[in-house]
Design an enzyme around this catalytic site. Structure first.
Site, PDB file in Angstrom:
ATOM      1  CD  GLU A  45      12.851  97.055  37.062  1.00 16.18           C
ATOM      2  OE1 GLU A  45      13.068  96.033  36.363  1.00 16.18           O
ATOM      3  OE2 GLU A  45      12.893  98.211  36.601  1.00 16.18           O
ATOM      4  CB  ALA A  47       8.232  88.323  38.322  1.00 25.45           C
ATOM      5  CB  CYS A  54      10.874 104.472  42.664  1.00 29.05           C
ATOM      6  SG  CYS A  54       9.856 104.369  41.174  1.00 29.05           S
ATOM      7  CD  GLU A  56      13.020 108.612  42.683  1.00 30.52           C
ATOM      8  OE1 GLU A  56      13.026 107.360  42.602  1.00 30.52           O
ATOM      9  OE2 GLU A  56      12.860 109.337  41.699  1.00 30.52           O
ATOM     10  CB  CYS A  87       7.882 108.175  38.529  1.00 31.13           C
ATOM     11  SG  CYS A  87       7.540 107.437  40.139  1.00 31.13           S
ATOM     12  CB  CYS A  90       9.148 109.282  43.142  1.00 33.51           C
ATOM     13  SG  CYS A  90       9.503 107.518  43.188  1.00 33.51           S
TER      14      CYS A  90
HETATM   15  N1  THU Z   1      12.373 104.484  38.585  1.00 31.05           N
HETATM   16  C1  THU Z   1      12.877 104.968  39.755  1.00 31.05           C
HETATM   17  O1  THU Z   1      13.486 104.235  40.540  1.00 31.05           O
HETATM   18  N2  THU Z   1      12.665 106.274  40.020  1.00 31.05           N
HETATM   19  C2  THU Z   1      12.016 107.145  39.197  1.00 31.05           C
HETATM   20  O2  THU Z   1      11.733 108.270  39.590  1.00 31.05           O
HETATM   21  C3  THU Z   1      11.694 106.744  37.831  1.00 31.05           C
HETATM   22  C4  THU Z   1      11.620 105.274  37.632  1.00 31.05           C
HETATM   23  C5  THU Z   1      12.554 103.051  38.280  1.00 31.05           C
HETATM   24  C6  THU Z   1      11.307 102.246  38.347  1.00 31.05           C
HETATM   25  C7  THU Z   1      11.638 101.091  37.430  1.00 31.05           C
HETATM   26  O3  THU Z   1      12.335 100.101  38.173  1.00 31.05           O
HETATM   27  C8  THU Z   1      12.589 101.690  36.411  1.00 31.05           C
HETATM   28  O4  THU Z   1      13.050 102.911  36.982  1.00 31.05           O
HETATM   29  C9  THU Z   1      11.958 101.971  35.052  1.00 31.05           C
HETATM   30  O5  THU Z   1      10.806 102.706  35.183  1.00 31.05           O
END
Ligand code: THU
Length: 132
Positions: A45, A47, A54, A56, A87, A90
């Site tokens: 992540e 700021a 993500c 993936e 998501c 992804c």
């Molecule tokens: N996230 C992923 O890494 N993969 C997904 O398919 C869903 C969401 C992460 C993004 C963010 O850092 C956290 O999960 C919350 O959304």
């Protein structure tokens, strides 16, 4: 150890490396590529929230960097209470490197749930749509 168990282990190890101070939602991914090599990834992540990456996408980048070009299987794990299905963004990233046989799997509550890319992203846009 079975390939599936190796994927679960590597996805879990990757999840422990996640940098998720804003959501506190850690995700790990492990891809088995066309060369039978495993590539892991975690969410990172920022700021500036939309700039986060993500798990993936991170695993796909690692696969491409190592010379892999297709996803045979991917395993996802998260710290969430519910199943972490990929998501929307992804799903599109997975589509680029998947085919009908690609197994998109989520390990949750000691159970593996499997989807195809068609399950997750029907009527998708892909390189075929770009032909003129
Ligand atoms: N996230 C992923 O890494 N993969 C997904 O398919 C869903 C969401 C992460 C993004 C963010 O850092 C956290 O999960 C919350 O959304």
């Amino acid at each position: 150890m079975t390939t599936k168990n190796q994927l679960i282990k590597q996805a879990q190890a990757a999840m422990k490396r996640a940098y998720a101070p804003y959501s506190n939602f850690c995700v790990g991914a492990a891809i088995l590529d066309n060369n039978d090599k495993i590539h892991a990834g975690c969410n990172v992540e920022n700021a500036a929230y939309p700039l986060g990456v993500c798990a993936e996408g991170s695993a796909i980048s690692n696969m491409v960097l190592s010379g892999g070009s297709r996803i045979k299987e991917i395993m996802l794990v998260s710290t969430g209470e519910n199943l972490v299905t990929p998501c929307g963004g992804c799903r599109q990233k997975l589509k680029e490197f998947s085919d009908a046989k690609t197994k998109i799997q989520i390990f949750h509550n000691n159970q593996v749930t499997e989807f195809s890319i068609e399950d997750l992203l029907p009527h998708s846009f892909s390189k075929e749509n770009l032909s003129k």
